[in-house]
Design a protein around this motif. Structure first.
Motif, short mmCIF file in Angstrom:
data_model
loop_
_atom_site.label_atom_id
_atom_site.label_comp_id
_atom_site.label_asym_id
_atom_site.label_seq_id
_atom_site.Cartn_x
_atom_site.Cartn_y
_atom_site.Cartn_z
N ARG A 64 0.85 -1.19 0.00
CA ARG A 64 0.00 0.00 0.00
C ARG A 64 0.88 1.24 0.00
O ARG A 64 1.96 1.25 0.58
CB ARG A 64 -0.92 -0.01 1.21
N GLY A 91 -9.71 3.71 0.35
CA GLY A 91 -8.30 3.35 0.44
C GLY A 91 -7.52 4.41 1.18
O GLY A 91 -6.41 4.76 0.77
N CYS A 92 -8.06 4.88 2.29
CA CYS A 92 -7.45 6.00 3.02
C CYS A 92 -6.12 5.64 3.66
O CYS A 92 -5.36 6.53 4.06
CB CYS A 92 -8.41 6.53 4.07
N ALA A 93 -5.82 4.36 3.78
CA ALA A 93 -4.54 3.90 4.36
C ALA A 93 -4.33 4.53 5.74
O ALA A 93 -5.15 4.34 6.62
CB ALA A 93 -3.39 4.19 3.42
N GLU A 112 -10.99 1.72 4.76
CA GLU A 112 -9.73 0.99 4.67
C GLU A 112 -9.98 -0.49 4.92
O GLU A 112 -10.80 -0.85 5.77
CB GLU A 112 -8.73 1.56 5.68
N GLU A 113 -9.28 -1.35 4.18
CA GLU A 113 -9.41 -2.80 4.38
C GLU A 113 -8.53 -3.29 5.51
O GLU A 113 -8.91 -4.18 6.27
CB GLU A 113 -9.03 -3.54 3.09
N LEU A 140 -12.74 -2.39 -0.09
CA LEU A 140 -12.72 -1.13 -0.82
C LEU A 140 -13.68 -1.16 -2.00
O LEU A 140 -14.36 -0.15 -2.28
CB LEU A 140 -11.30 -0.82 -1.30
N ARG A 141 -13.73 -2.28 -2.69
CA ARG A 141 -14.55 -2.34 -3.90
C ARG A 141 -16.05 -2.25 -3.60
O ARG A 141 -16.86 -2.00 -4.51
CB ARG A 141 -14.27 -3.64 -4.67
N PHE A 155 -10.77 8.20 -4.68
CA PHE A 155 -9.96 6.98 -4.69
C PHE A 155 -8.48 7.29 -4.49
O PHE A 155 -7.89 8.06 -5.25
CB PHE A 155 -10.12 6.25 -6.03
N ASN A 156 -7.87 6.62 -3.50
CA ASN A 156 -6.45 6.81 -3.20
C ASN A 156 -5.59 5.77 -3.90
O ASN A 156 -4.94 4.94 -3.26
CB ASN A 156 -6.21 6.74 -1.69
N LEU A 211 -4.97 0.31 -6.21
CA LEU A 211 -5.67 -0.10 -5.00
C LEU A 211 -6.08 -1.56 -5.13
O LEU A 211 -6.42 -2.01 -6.23
CB LEU A 211 -6.93 0.75 -4.80
#
Length: 222
Positions: A64, A91-93, A112-113, A140-141, A155-156, A211
C-alpha cells in the motif's frame, strides 16, 4: 533532522502549484497537514518526495502506498469539494488523504481494508484533533453503503476498471474522482451523476500504484 515545515512548503510550491493546482483551500490544507505524521517513522525523512511512498513492508499483505502529492492534489481539485460535501475516501490507508479532505468538506469517512492501517489512521487523526472525519474498515470495492449517498467519492490509488458498482453511492450531482488505467496510460477521471445518469471524463495523466480489489479479473479461454 528534517525541517518538515520547509519540506511541506517546498512540496506545495514545487509539486502542487506548478502543476495547475489553483484551488486555494486545497493548497492551504496541504500546506498545513503534516504529511510526515502519516508515514512510518523510518520513512518520515522522505514523506514529501515526489512519488508514491510505500507504507507497508514485505509480509504485511498487498503493498500500500501514499499517493504522490501532485496526483493527489490534481485529483482532489478535480472533485471540486465544497464545505457542505460529504466525502467517502476509499483506500485512506494511514489517513493523510482523509485529513486533507476534512479541511475541505463537511465530513469525511475514510474506508480501509487493513485493520493495521485503519488503526494508524485513527491515531493520526486523533492526534491532530480532526473531529469531522472517521475511519471504517471494509472491502474497498464495496464502498460504504451504510452512510451513502455521498457528494464525493475519492480513490487513493489507481483502478483498472471503471468503479461502476459505486455509482449508486453517489448523491445527485455527486462526483467520483479516480485514476484509471495502468502505468503511463493511466489518467485522472471524474464521474458526475446528473438526473440519475453518470458520465465521466479524463482530465490529466498520472502514474500511481493500484488499490486492491479493482483489477481486471482474469478469465480462462477454452
Amino acid at each position: 533532522m528534517t525541517d518538515f515545515t520547509a519540506a511541506r512548503i517546498n512540496m506545495v510550491e514545487s509539486q502542487v502549484r506548478c502543476n495547475a493546482v489553483t484551488d486555494l483551500r486545497l493548497i492551504a490544507a496541504m500546506a498545513d497537514v503534516p504529511r510526515e505524521n502519516f508515514v512510518p517513522e523510518v520513512r518520515r525523512g522522505v514523506a514529501y518526495m515526489d512519488e508514491d511512498l510505500r507504507l507497508t513492508d514485505a509480509g504485511q499483505g498487498e503493498a500500500r502506498y501514499l499517493m504522490e502529492p501532485r496526483a493527489f492534489a490534481k485529483l482532489a481539485q478535480l472533485a471540486e469539494i465544497s464545505e457542505s460535501d460529504r466525502v467517502l475516501d476509499i483506500g485512506c490507508a494511514t489517513g493523510y488523504s482523509t485529513a486533507v479532505l476534512a479541511r475541505l468538506a463537511q465530513s469525511v469517512i475514510g474506508l480501509e481494508e487493513s485493520e493495521e492501517l485503519a488503526g494508524a489512521a485513527r491515531s493520526a487523526l486523533g492526534e491532530l484533533q480532526i473531529a469531522n472525519a472517521s475511519i471504517v474498515t471494509g472491502k474497498l470495492r464495496e464502498g460504504w453503503a451504510k452512510d451513502a449517498p455521498y457528494d464525493v467519492i475519492f480513490f487513493n490509488g489507481s483502478v483498472q476498471v471503471e468503479p461502476a458498482a459505486l455509482f449508486d453511492q453517489l448523491a445527485e450531482g455527486g462526483r467520483l474522482a479516480v485514476i484509471m488505467g495502468e502505468g503511463a496510460t493511466a489518467q485522472g477521471h471524474v464521474f458526475v451523476k446528473s438526473n440519475g445518469v453518470v458520465s465521466g471524463r479524463a482530465a490529466f495523466d498520472a502514474i500511481v500504484h493500484p488499490l486492491p480489489g479493482f483489477a481486471i479479473e482474469e478469465s480462462f479461454v477454452f
